[in-house]
Design a protein around this motif. Structure first.
Motif, mmCIF file in Angstrom:
data_model
loop_
_atom_site.group_PDB
_atom_site.id
_atom_site.type_symbol
_atom_site.label_atom_id
_atom_site.label_comp_id
_atom_site.label_asym_id
_atom_site.label_seq_id
_atom_site.Cartn_x
_atom_site.Cartn_y
_atom_site.Cartn_z
ATOM 1 N N ALA A 108 0.533 -0.897 -0.211
ATOM 2 C CA ALA A 108 -0.449 0.320 0.043
ATOM 3 C C ALA A 108 0.704 1.057 -0.206
ATOM 4 O O ALA A 108 0.879 2.337 -1.453
ATOM 5 N N LEU A 109 1.894 1.611 0.751
ATOM 6 C CA LEU A 109 2.728 2.262 0.694
ATOM 7 C C LEU A 109 3.320 2.701 -0.097
ATOM 8 O O LEU A 109 3.782 3.482 -0.722
ATOM 9 N N THR A 110 3.788 2.042 -1.090
ATOM 10 C CA THR A 110 5.094 2.012 -1.952
ATOM 11 C C THR A 110 3.818 2.523 -3.630
ATOM 12 O O THR A 110 4.388 3.139 -3.903
ATOM 13 N N GLY A 111 2.810 1.568 -3.660
ATOM 14 C CA GLY A 111 1.278 2.008 -4.356
ATOM 15 C C GLY A 111 0.848 3.968 -3.955
ATOM 16 O O GLY A 111 1.304 4.147 -5.096
ATOM 17 N N LEU A 112 1.443 4.110 -3.137
ATOM 18 C CA LEU A 112 0.294 5.158 -2.462
ATOM 19 C C LEU A 112 2.002 6.114 -3.013
ATOM 20 O O LEU A 112 1.902 7.439 -3.748
ATOM 21 N N ALA A 113 3.191 5.899 -2.982
ATOM 22 C CA ALA A 113 3.705 6.447 -3.017
ATOM 23 C C ALA A 113 4.056 6.895 -4.416
ATOM 24 O O ALA A 113 4.594 8.008 -5.091
ATOM 25 N N LEU A 114 4.604 5.618 -5.411
ATOM 26 C CA LEU A 114 4.573 6.097 -7.021
ATOM 27 C C LEU A 114 3.577 6.957 -7.257
ATOM 28 O O LEU A 114 3.986 7.971 -8.348
ATOM 29 N N ILE A 115 2.314 6.524 -7.131
ATOM 30 C CA ILE A 115 0.807 8.107 -7.336
ATOM 31 C C ILE A 115 1.303 9.016 -7.117
ATOM 32 O O ILE A 115 0.820 9.819 -8.174
ATOM 33 N N ALA A 116 2.001 9.432 -5.562
ATOM 34 C CA ALA A 116 2.018 10.815 -5.434
ATOM 35 C C ALA A 116 2.734 11.179 -6.478
ATOM 36 O O ALA A 116 2.683 12.210 -6.869
ATOM 37 N N ALA A 117 4.396 10.194 -6.858
ATOM 38 C CA ALA A 117 5.747 10.744 -7.235
ATOM 39 C C ALA A 117 4.613 10.582 -8.879
ATOM 40 O O ALA A 117 4.842 12.116 -9.684
ATOM 41 N N TYR A 118 3.506 10.579 -9.282
ATOM 42 C CA TYR A 118 3.369 10.034 -10.573
ATOM 43 C C TYR A 118 2.479 11.792 -10.640
ATOM 44 O O TYR A 118 2.635 12.838 -11.911
ATOM 45 N N ILE A 119 1.723 11.901 -9.605
ATOM 46 C CA ILE A 119 0.899 13.087 -9.736
ATOM 47 C C ILE A 119 1.206 14.969 -9.496
ATOM 48 O O ILE A 119 1.183 15.206 -10.277
ATOM 49 N N ILE A 120 2.095 15.043 -9.050
ATOM 50 C CA ILE A 120 2.850 15.348 -8.305
ATOM 51 C C ILE A 120 3.723 16.441 -9.727
ATOM 52 O O ILE A 120 3.971 17.217 -10.721
ATOM 53 N N ALA A 121 4.256 14.959 -10.982
ATOM 54 C CA ALA A 121 4.970 14.851 -11.980
ATOM 55 C C ALA A 121 3.601 15.834 -12.819
ATOM 56 O O ALA A 121 4.118 16.358 -14.031
ATOM 57 N N SER A 122 2.589 15.487 -12.800
ATOM 58 C CA SER A 122 1.829 15.852 -13.658
ATOM 59 C C SER A 122 1.340 17.367 -13.613
ATOM 60 O O SER A 122 0.656 17.850 -14.256
ATOM 61 N N LEU A 123 1.216 17.655 -12.224
ATOM 62 C CA LEU A 123 1.246 19.517 -12.171
ATOM 63 C C LEU A 123 2.026 20.042 -12.878
ATOM 64 O O LEU A 123 3.065 20.212 -13.788
ATOM 65 N N PRO A 124 1.434 21.239 -13.484
ATOM 66 C CA PRO A 124 1.912 22.683 -14.115
ATOM 67 C C PRO A 124 2.841 22.942 -13.590
ATOM 68 O O PRO A 124 3.117 23.136 -12.202
#
Length: 318
Positions: free
Chosen positions: A302-318
């Motif tokens: 769970a922690l790994t999945g959430l961390a990866l998701i957060a990384a890509y969401i942050i990367a998608s921000l303008p």
């Protein structure tokens, strides 16, 4: 192999029907389906694709319902082959199925019917997404659903023949993540495949550590998974190897210029992974004492999945 023909003894503890069905669905194991779906979408958004929120929600609903169906159909065929026989109080709470069938809380026919309804709902969602997004959705969906059904269903039941762990790695990594990415992007990408292996390998380790407490029951029931075939000592190596490879993928991808450095957030779960491995090495022959390691592995995924998701969401921000 012995087929179970005796009637289950009803559990003395009273449960409401909703409580029974919630227990039968094993919802605490559904998150490993949902996280790859969210991850695939997040990777697509980081690549500049406009979010398709209705399709995203349908993907998450579809993989969750399919996983519930998988949990139920596995319970049915494990029960019929006398694999899941222990009552709740006698077993590790994170392994050995939901326990509702040996406890007599549901009949195998009731649970099989519920599984069929789950798969029917998944098919409807998959057909709609195929219509909206393309035939790749259908191909991945058919592969994933066939894997779910044939995991324990005769005559294939590949989970009984030493291929279950690999099947879960592929389906809970590349298949779900690539499918979710395709729904958002309309194409596939190598980056998505590589990052999906992190959660796929962690699913490999999760299933291995969950099979270790069931070693005796699985062996007696003819469920020849890798833990039964290779033994519990070797299974510790399989578990550790899956985690090691999963943790090596993010820095490898960063060094190759495939990933952004943010994916190194995946290492946030390493302390729980280390704790689970220590407990596993000490208590691999004691199912009840192994329970904290099973719980730690759920947290690791769970922690790994959430961390990866957060990384890509942050990367998608303008």
């Amino acid at each position: 192999m012995r087929l179970r023909t005796d009637a289950a003894t009803p559990d003395r503890k009273r449960y409401s029907r909703p409580e029974v069905w919630l227990r039968a669905g094993r919802l605490h194991f559904v998150l490993p389906s949902v996280l790859p779906g969210i991850l695939g979408a997040a990777v697509a958004w980081s690549h500049g694709h406009v979010p398709k929120l209705p399709e995203f929600l349908l993907v998450i609903l579809g993989v969750a319902v399919n996983h519930i169906g998988l949990n139920m159909i596995d319970d049915v065929f494990d029960f019929r082959h006398a694999v899941d026989r222990k009552k709740t109080g006698e077993k590790n709470p994170f392994t050995g199925g939901s326990g509702v069938l040996p406890a007599g809380l549901l009949t195998d026919r009731e649970m099989l019917t519920a599984a069929v309804l789950c798969f029917a709902a998944t098919i409807l969602i998959g057909l709609y997404l195929t219509y909206r997004c393309g035939w790749t959705v259908l191909a991945l969906g058919v592969f994933g659903m066939a894997s779910s059904v044939l995991y324990t269903m005769p005559p294939v039941k590949f989970g009984y023949r030493g291929f279950g762990e690999l099947g879960l790695l592929v389906n809970f990594g590349p298949v779900i993540t690539l499918g979710a990415y395709f729904v958002q992007a309309g194409r596939l990408a190598w980056e998505t495949l590589l990052i999906s292996l992190v959660l796929g390998l962690m699913m490999w380790s999760m299933i291995v550590i969950n099979e270790i407490p069931d070693y005796d029951a699985d062996r007696q029931g003819g469920k020849n998974n890798l833990v039964v075939l290779l033994g519990r000592d070797a299974a510790v190596g399989l578990y550790a190897g899956g985690l090691l490879l999963a943790y090596l993928i993010p820095p490898l991808g960063v060094c190759l210029g495939i990933f952004t450095p943010g994916v190194l957030l995946a290492w946030i779960s390493i302390p729980w992974a280390g704790r689970s491995l220590i407990i596993l090495r000490r208590h691999r022959y004691d199912p009840l004492r192994l329970a904290p390691a099973n719980l730690a592995m759920i947290k690791v995924h769970a922690l790994t999945g959430l961390a990866l998701i957060a990384a890509y969401i942050i990367a998608s921000l303008p």
